[in-house]
Write an enzyme that holds these catalytic residues in place. Structure first.
Site, PDB file in Angstrom:
ATOM      1  N   PHE A 168      -2.319  -0.421   3.984  1.00  0.00           N
ATOM      2  CA  PHE A 168      -3.346   0.215   3.261  1.00  0.00           C
ATOM      3  C   PHE A 168      -4.552   0.123   3.897  1.00  0.00           C
ATOM      4  CE2 PHE A 168       0.535  -0.609   0.940  1.00  0.00           C
ATOM      5  CZ  PHE A 168       0.824   0.772   0.019  1.00  0.00           C
ATOM      6  N   LYS A 169      -5.310   1.195   4.157  1.00  0.00           N
ATOM      7  CA  LYS A 169      -6.833   1.003   4.596  1.00  0.00           C
ATOM      8  C   LYS A 169      -7.719   1.357   3.477  1.00  0.00           C
ATOM      9  CE  LYS A 169      -9.748   2.580   8.264  1.00  0.00           C
ATOM     10  NZ  LYS A 169     -10.110   3.594   9.245  1.00  0.00           N
TER      11      LYS A 169
END
Length: 307
Positions: A168-169
């Site tokens: 997850f960015k």
């Protein structure tokens, strides 16, 4: 997704290199990648928003992907951005990226323009379809550009339930709080909670548990110093280094945007042209000089790589 082969560290976005006339400069692209690896990138990300992916034709995307993956030749893992509104097109792009040697795909939730949005159910099904088409991790890019709120609980649920969703960015406001909540709710299913947005919030995000950072491509050596110090337990040095590099990070994030790394690379002789694709306008000469002035104080590798 299991924790085996976990990707960590600094994975900067590779700019797409153009000639002055706007055509792809694939030789310049290779030099850019060589510099970024020499500068200590733990991995690379191609075809992201800071790669001007939205200004490329499908054929050009394929050319960039092929040339970069062949040229990197396994030296570092490469994440390929495969964002598209259509679930089927995104799944096909992602399968093609895996076949070409991508280590991971990065995908924004489906959106179009300022108002065309998809329900949570649709977003869940979208990532599910893509996951079913591939056998490598998916990084969900949680960025304001998509205009799509993704709660930490929804992201954690997708991590738990969709096989390849694992990274997850987080680039939304108050990223550190969201990272903390995501890690708490997702547990081991959240293999890679990452920081983005040119590392403008890097230190608080590391404090929140981020294990990776996707930054601009101009000075991976500087970002590595901060991350390496933090990960080795030397928080005092990490904080001091973050303060040192923050003016340059800020100049990229707030003044120059995606043109910053190209300006630095051209100045250092890495690439021949720092052109951005029309309708983007070139950065104002005074802003350009301001960026270089801030950078010269730090002496990043980019300014002397080809000297």
């Amino acid at each position: 997704m299991s924790n085996s082969g976990q990707y960590r560290g600094v994975f900067p976005v590779v700019p797409t290199i153009f000639h002055e006339d706007g055509k792809l400069d694939l030789e310049g692209q290779k030099r850019c990648v060589d510099f970024m690896i020499d500068a200590g990138s733990n991995g690379l990300c191609i075809l992201a928003n800071f790669s001007e992916q939205f200004a490329l034709s499908d054929e050009e995307r394929d050319d960039v992907m092929r040339v970069v993956l062949e040229h990197v030749a396994g030296r570092v893992p490469v994440i390929v951005t495969t964002t598209h509104f259509s679930s089927d097109v995104c799944a096909r792009r992602s399968a093609a990226a895996q076949a070409a040697g991508a280590a991971m795909v990065m995908i924004m939730p489906p959106y179009h323009g300022a108002t065309i949005r998809v329900t949570e159910k649709g977003i869940y099904e979208f990532y599910g379809k893509v996951s079913d088409a591939i056998g490598i991790p998916i990084m969900i890019q949680d960025a304001p550009v998509a205009g799509t709120p993704l709660s930490a609980s929804f992201l954690a649920r997708m991590a738990r339930e969709i096989e390849n969703v694992a990274y997850f960015k987080i680039e939304t406001a108050q990223a550190a709080s969201k990272l903390r909540e995501l890690i708490e709710l997702g547990g081991d299913s959240v293999v890679g909670p990452w920081d983005g947005e040119e590392a403008i919030t890097l230190y608080p995000d590391l404090e929140a548990g981020a294990t990776g950072s996707m930054t601009g491509g101009g000075y991976p050596d500087g970002i590595r110093k901060i991350v390496d110090a933090y990960m080795s337990g030397d928080k005092e040095s990490a904080a001091s280094l973050y303060q040192q590099w923050l003016p340059l990070i800020n100049y990229e994030n707030r003044q120059c945007g995606l043109a910053a790394c190209k300006i630095l690379m051209k100045e250092g002789g890495v690439i021949g042209s720092d052109a951005v694709r029309h309708p983007f306008a070139p950065v104002h000469p005074k802003t350009r000089e301001g960026l270089l002035e801030v950078a010269r104080r730090l002496d990043p590798l980019v300014l002397r790589w080809s000297r």
